[in-house]
Design an enzyme around this catalytic site. Structure first.
Site, PDB file in Angstrom:
ATOM      1  N   ASP A 171       0.840  -1.194   0.000  1.00  0.00           N
ATOM      2  CA  ASP A 171       0.000   0.000   0.000  1.00  0.00           C
ATOM      3  C   ASP A 171       0.876   1.246   0.000  1.00  0.00           C
ATOM      4  O   ASP A 171       2.016   1.214   0.476  1.00  0.00           O
ATOM      5  CB  ASP A 171      -0.913   0.017   1.225  1.00  0.00           C
ATOM      6  CG  ASP A 171      -2.020  -1.030   1.141  1.00  0.00           C
ATOM      7  OD1 ASP A 171      -2.301  -1.500   0.020  1.00  0.00           O
ATOM      8  OD2 ASP A 171      -2.593  -1.369   2.188  1.00  0.00           O
ATOM      9  N   ASP A 217      -6.453   1.330   9.088  1.00  0.00           N
ATOM     10  CA  ASP A 217      -5.120   1.886   9.345  1.00  0.00           C
ATOM     11  C   ASP A 217      -5.258   3.355   9.744  1.00  0.00           C
ATOM     12  O   ASP A 217      -6.381   3.862   9.917  1.00  0.00           O
ATOM     13  CB  ASP A 217      -4.194   1.694   8.133  1.00  0.00           C
ATOM     14  CG  ASP A 217      -4.686   2.421   6.887  1.00  0.00           C
ATOM     15  OD1 ASP A 217      -5.539   3.323   6.991  1.00  0.00           O
ATOM     16  OD2 ASP A 217      -4.187   2.094   5.786  1.00  0.00           O
TER      17      ASP A 217
END
Length: 306
Positions: free
Chosen positions: A41, A83
C-alpha cells in the site's frame, strides 16, 4: 542498459504505489521489461523486490514467498480503512492495564491458518470491481473469506498497554494475501478493544531483507556511476528453494527448445531448476501432469538463440 537482468530489492518509500515504483525505476534504467513481486500500500514502506529483464519470468514464484512485517497496533480506536489514514469510527478507553504476557498470549492464538475478510479499502476484486471503488461510493458489500497462514507473530516490547500508552509493536511472518490491517483489528477484538494498524514496514520478502535494499537515491547514483549491476541479485536467488539439477550440453540444447524429457530418477519434488554446465538457469521443470515418467517445462528462462 537494455540488457539488464536481475532482481533489484527496493526500499519502497511511503507515499508511492508499487506500480509508481516500477514506473520510476523503468525510467531510471531505461528498461521496459520489469515487474514487482507483491503489492505494498502507498503508506507502507520496506522491501519490494523488482524483477528486471529475464528475471520477470520468476515473478510468480516470488509472489508465493512468505513475507515478514513489523507493525504498530493502536488499541481503543477503529478506523474505516483499518489503518491510520481512515476516519475514526469507534473509540473506547482502556480501563485496565494490559500486560505484555496478555498481548503475547493473544498473538500466539493467531498463529497458524486463519480466515480473513479483506477490508473494504483494498484492491481485491468482487464482481469485477475493486473493493476500494465500492468503499469510495460509500458502499459496504459482502466479501468472501480467505484462508491465510500466520507462520509466526511476536511482541516487540516489554511494556504493557494503558490509556496513556495505547500502541505496541509486533513482528509477523505470514503467507501471501495476508492483510496486516485486518490482523490488527482482529487482535484488538481478542483483547476487547477496537483497533487499527498505525504503521507498517515490510522487512523481508522471501530471501530479500530490508538491510540489502536500495533507496531511489542510491539507484539514481548507481545509474550515474554506471554501477547499477552491483545492486542486482541473480535470478538464482529467487528460485534457490527449488531442487537444482545440472544437465549435459546435449540435454541443455533440448531444454532450450522446451522439449518434454524423461523424469530424473527419484523425481518427487514439484519443481526443479535446470542449469547447464556453465551455471546458467535454463528452465523450471515439473512432472508431466498427463504423461507418466516424463517432465515438461513450466517456465522457460533461457530459450534457444537468447
Amino acid at each position: 542498459m537494455n540488457t539488464l537482468n536481475g532482481i533489484l530489492p527496493l526500499n519502497k518509500p511511503k507515499g508511492m504505489t508499487s506500480h509508481d515504483c516500477v514506473m520510476k525505476i523503468r525510467k531510471l534504467l531505461n528498461v521496459k521489461k520489469m515487474g514487482h513481486t507483491g503489492t505494498l500500500d502507498p503508506d507502507v514502506d520496506g522491501v519490494l523486490p523488482i524483477c528486471i529483464g529475464r528475471a520477470t519470468k520468476v515473478v510468480e514464484y516470488m509472489m508465493e514467498y512468505p513475507k515478514t512485517y513489523e507493525a504498530v497496533i493502536t488499541l481503543g480506536i477503529a478506523t474505516t480503512t483499518e489503518d491510520a489514514t481512515g476516519q475514526v469510527i469507534a473509540k473506547k478507553d482502556i480501563t485496565s492495564p494490559i500486560t505484555p504476557k496478555q498481548i503475547q498470549t493473544v498473538l500466539t492464538e493467531m498463529e497458524g491458518k486463519i480466515k480473513q475478510v479483506p477490508p473494504m479499502y483494498s484492491a481485491v476484486k468482487v464482481n469485477g470491481k475493486r473493493l476500494y471503488e465500492y468503499a469510495f461510493e460509500g458502499k459496504t458489500i459482502a466479501r468472501p473469506q480467505r484462508e491465510v497462514t500466520i507462520h509466526k507473530i511476536e511482541l516487540l516490547t516489554d511494556k504493557g498497554i494503558d490509556n496513556h500508552q495505547r500502541s505496541f509493536p509486533i513482528r509477523v511472518t505470514c503467507s501471501k494475501g495476508t492483510y496486516i490491517r485486518t490482523l490488527a483489528v482482529d487482535i484488538g477484538k481478542k483483547l476487547g478493544y477496537p483497533a487499527h494498524m498505525e504503521k507498517l514496514t515490510r522487512t523481508k520478502s522471501g530471501p530479500f531483507i530490508l538491510e540489502e535494499t536500495c533507496t531511489f537515491r542510491e539507484i539514481e547514483q548507481a545509474v550515474l556511476n554506471e554501477q547499477i549491476q552491483t545492486h542486482l541479485h541473480s535470478i538464482d536467488k529467487a528460485v534457490a528453494h527449488f531442487e537444482k539439477k545440472v544437465v549435459s550440453d546435449i540435454v541443455a540444447a533440448k531444454i532450450e527448445n522446451g522439449t518434454v524429457l524423461p523424469q530424473f530418477k527419484h523425481m518427487e519434488k514439484k519443481r526443479y531448476t535446470i542449469y547447464n554446465t556453465d551455471g546458467e538457469l535454463l528452465a523450471i521443470y515439473i512432472p508431466h501432469p498427463e504423461k507418466q515418467g516424463l517432465m515438461k517445462p513450466e517456465k522457460m528462462i533461457k530459450v534457444k538463440g537468447n
